[in-house]
Scaffold this active site. Structure first.
Site, PDB file in Angstrom:
ATOM      1  N   GLU A 238     -15.796 -33.747  28.088  1.00 12.81           N
ATOM      2  CA  GLU A 238     -15.422 -35.242  28.600  1.00 12.81           C
ATOM      3  C   GLU A 238     -15.575 -35.936  27.424  1.00 12.81           C
ATOM      4  O   GLU A 238     -16.461 -36.066  26.737  1.00 12.81           O
ATOM      5  CB  GLU A 238     -16.359 -35.598  29.700  1.00 12.81           C
ATOM      6  CG  GLU A 238     -16.030 -36.702  30.345  1.00 12.81           C
ATOM      7  CD  GLU A 238     -16.698 -38.029  29.742  1.00 12.81           C
ATOM      8  OE1 GLU A 238     -16.330 -39.201  29.694  1.00 12.81           O
ATOM      9  OE2 GLU A 238     -17.902 -37.924  29.002  1.00 12.81           O
ATOM     10  N   SER A 239     -14.738 -37.232  27.228  1.00 12.66           N
ATOM     11  CA  SER A 239     -14.433 -38.018  26.048  1.00 12.66           C
ATOM     12  C   SER A 239     -14.560 -37.469  24.877  1.00 12.66           C
ATOM     13  O   SER A 239     -13.628 -36.489  24.385  1.00 12.66           O
ATOM     14  CB  SER A 239     -15.674 -39.044  26.252  1.00 12.66           C
ATOM     15  OG  SER A 239     -15.555 -40.163  25.547  1.00 12.66           O
ATOM     16  N   ALA A 240     -15.570 -37.891  24.079  1.00 10.16           N
ATOM     17  CA  ALA A 240     -15.750 -37.138  22.525  1.00 10.16           C
ATOM     18  C   ALA A 240     -15.921 -35.590  22.893  1.00 10.16           C
ATOM     19  O   ALA A 240     -15.647 -34.725  21.999  1.00 10.16           O
ATOM     20  CB  ALA A 240     -16.907 -37.358  21.853  1.00 10.16           C
ATOM     21  N   HIS A 484     -13.735 -45.269  32.254  1.00 11.38           N
ATOM     22  CA  HIS A 484     -14.176 -44.170  31.252  1.00 11.38           C
ATOM     23  C   HIS A 484     -15.485 -43.872  31.611  1.00 11.38           C
ATOM     24  O   HIS A 484     -16.375 -44.534  31.687  1.00 11.38           O
ATOM     25  CB  HIS A 484     -13.930 -44.617  29.896  1.00 11.38           C
ATOM     26  CG  HIS A 484     -14.272 -43.717  28.776  1.00 11.38           C
ATOM     27  ND1 HIS A 484     -13.445 -42.619  28.632  1.00 11.38           N
ATOM     28  CD2 HIS A 484     -15.413 -43.272  28.282  1.00 11.38           C
ATOM     29  CE1 HIS A 484     -13.801 -41.651  27.545  1.00 11.38           C
ATOM     30  NE2 HIS A 484     -14.959 -42.217  27.461  1.00 11.38           N
TER      31      HIS A 484
END
Length: 569
Positions: A238-240, A484
């Site tokens: 997730e994300s990075a 986010h």
């Protein structure tokens, strides 16, 4: 305006701290029930709770300290003996806030960097460890699929401590699809992603990615002992972590083999795909390196990199954390992130995707509807279009012409009714350019870049399936919308036991088993078409889902795509 935003920003900062802190340590009584697994390096003693066995803090590399600081990970080959894996394992040094900048964040940065706080949160430079969770009763003959988790946190913070896969493992058991959950610890911030010409020359770039890769290799060597099947590994982030998932697909030009076998066979990316980036020795990279060197007192050293390696821990930590962080005015113009170095990442990820230089595996990829709101809370001085253009130009893309940024901003409707959080009318305009900035940042880093990524991968590998989604289940949340990382609560933990949590977890577990999210899901869950069929997204709400044409904000997408070689972070 600043006074109006102060409570909101403070709440966001505190929420970010809370999210990054480790999960509560199990009580002594809960940890008295143990299980064990024998691997080639020793016997691992884990804890058992609610039908799930947990093995945390398993070392996979030599401590990256002393001369090994800012060096690629070195495989751990020594014996562990009988190893206590009943805990959660450590976190790598974190960058919660910059130690420079405005008074509030710099004070918080120095406070959190103190040895006392680091001890409380179990942060240590000796942090290259694995965490494995499996259903109780699993044996070495079980050959269960393996879900390999890569945490997010802007390449600045995070650890496996934050992510307890127990509920996911239990859900798999309840569906008759048990699996093994693995999470890897990797170096973040300046410890894992420092750049500069000195770093490039030393072969010390993208260390966090190399940590992840060694974790995947550890799985190949050891997961069978836990009852996992090394030939059925799906990587998920997730994300990075999602950006890292594609980076692992693209590492070494797409070579995802180890000892002649594939490291993984499927990929899931939540809020992240490719970030077009400047190379390791870029001008802004050098500025960051020089700042760290200066803050560490190494400017006069003949070998500045050797000086950084020899600096005491506190000095080096505060030096690496002296540059802008993600929770700041600079937002997602990240100081630390993976960058092309010609070896580990041979080119910028978007180019590797377009050239087919990646391991093409079936994948699920999608976004939260309001990806940019969380990163647009710190810029209340942006009150006009010109100020918005100047901010994006000077903070994100100072090497290009201002008119290129004007062209981007002009593709976004200036009306507050058009920005993010989307479809909320005149509400949530906490400062004049907030909603438009949130839309632009969300699209450039996540949502529309995802669409460009899917178009690239479809062109070079049309027979490799992909499924895509847009999450809208937090619609109506003031200021942030479906923001986010809100999927960590909804998807990873399933905190809200609603349709969205049930459906997404079911899709993911089916994908883990069959590389198709539709195989084996219950009849009350909608069939999810491949993205290539009609370029549709599965849009998730709290109580249902629907198919959505993936064609919104087309002019912005086309502009971002056409200028991708200019818009480099």
């Amino acid at each position: 305006m600043y006074n109006t935003l102060a409570p909101l920003v403070s709440a966001a900062l505190l929420a970010s701290i809370a999210a990054a802190l480790p999960a509560p340590t199990r009580t002594l009584e809960e940890r008295t029930v143990t299980a064990s697994v024998v691997i080639s390096q020793g016997t691992l003693v884990g804890s058992v709770l609610n039908g799930v066995e947990n093995y945390g803090g398993i070392p996979f590399a030599e401590p990256p300290t002393g001369n090994l600081r800012l060096k690629p990970p070195q495989r751990l080959n020594s014996s562990l003996g009988t190893f206590d894996a009943t805990g959660l394992g450590p976190a790598c040094p974190q960058m919660f806030f910059s130690t420079e900048g405005d008074l509030i964040t710099s004070v918080l940065g120095y406070l959190i960097n103190t040895p006392l706080f680091q001890t409380v949160t179990e942060q240590t430079e000796d942090c290259l460890t694995m965490r494995v969770q499996r259903p109780i009763g699993t044996t070495s003959d079980s050959k269960l699929p393996v879900l390999f988790w890569i945490f997010g946190g802007g390449f600045e913070l995070g650890s496996p401590q934050m992510y307890d896969g127990s509920s996911l493992v239990a859900n798999g058991v309840s569906q008759g699809k048990p699996f093994v959950f693995v999470s890897v610890n990797y170096r973040v911030g300046g410890f894992g992603f420092l750049a500069g010409k000195e770093i490039l020359a030393d072969g010390a770039s993208n260390l966090g990615l190399l940590d992840q890769r060694m974790g995947l290799e550890w799985v190949q060597d050891n997961i069978a002992a836990f009852g996992g099947d090394p030939e059925k590994v799906t990587i998920w982030g997730e994300s990075a972590g999602a950006i890292s998932v594609f980076d692992q697909m693209a590492l070494y030009g797409g070579d995802n083999t180890y000892n002649g076998k594939k490291l993984f066979r499927g990929a899931i990316m939540n809020s992240g795909s490719v970030i077009p980036t400047d190379p390791v020795d870029c001008d802004r990279c050098q500025d960051i390196y020089d700042t760290v060197v200066s803050k560490a007192g190494c400017s006069s050293a003949a070998d500045t990199l050797a000086c950084l390696r020899s600096a005491d821990y506190d000095t080096f930590l505060n030096a690496t954390n002296s540059v802008p962080g993600i929770l700041s005015y600079n937002s997602v113009a990240l100081s630390y992130l993976p960058r092309p170095d010609g070896v580990v990442l041979i080119d910028t990820p978007d180019v590797l995707a377009a050239n087919g230089q990646y391991a093409a595996v079936p994948m699920i990829i999608g976004d939260q509807e309001d990806e940019g709101t969380l990163f647009s809370l710190f810029q209340p001085n942006l009150t006009t279009t010109d100020e918005l253009v100047d901010y994006i130009w000077k903070i994100f893309f100072p090497a290009i012409e201002r008119d290129d940024v004007v062209g981007l901003v002009d593709t976004y409707d200036p009306s507050i009714t058009a920005g993010s959080p989307f479809d909320t009318g005149t509400f949530n305009a906490v400062y004049p350019e907030f909603k438009r900035l949130a839309a632009i940042l969300g699209d450039m880093v996540f949502t529309l870049t995802r669409r460009n990524f899917l178009e690239s991968t479809l062109a070079v590998n049309p027979d490799v399936p992909s499924w895509s989604y847009l999450a809208s289940y937090d619609y109506g949340t003031p200021i942030l919308g479906t923001f986010h990382a809100s999927d960590i609560l909804q998807v990873f933990y399933g905190i809200l036991p609603n349709y969205a949590s049930k459906a997404i977890q079911s899709y993911y577990i089916s994908f883990l088993y069959t590389l198709d999210p539709n195989n084996g899901t219950s009849s009350d869950i909608q069939q999810w078409p491949q993205w290539k069929e009609d370029k549709q997204l599965m849009q998730f709400w709290n109580s249902n889902s629907n198919l959505l044409a993936d064609d919104f904000r087309a002019a912005s997408q086309q502009y971002i795509s056409a200028n991708s070689k200019k818009f480099l972070i």
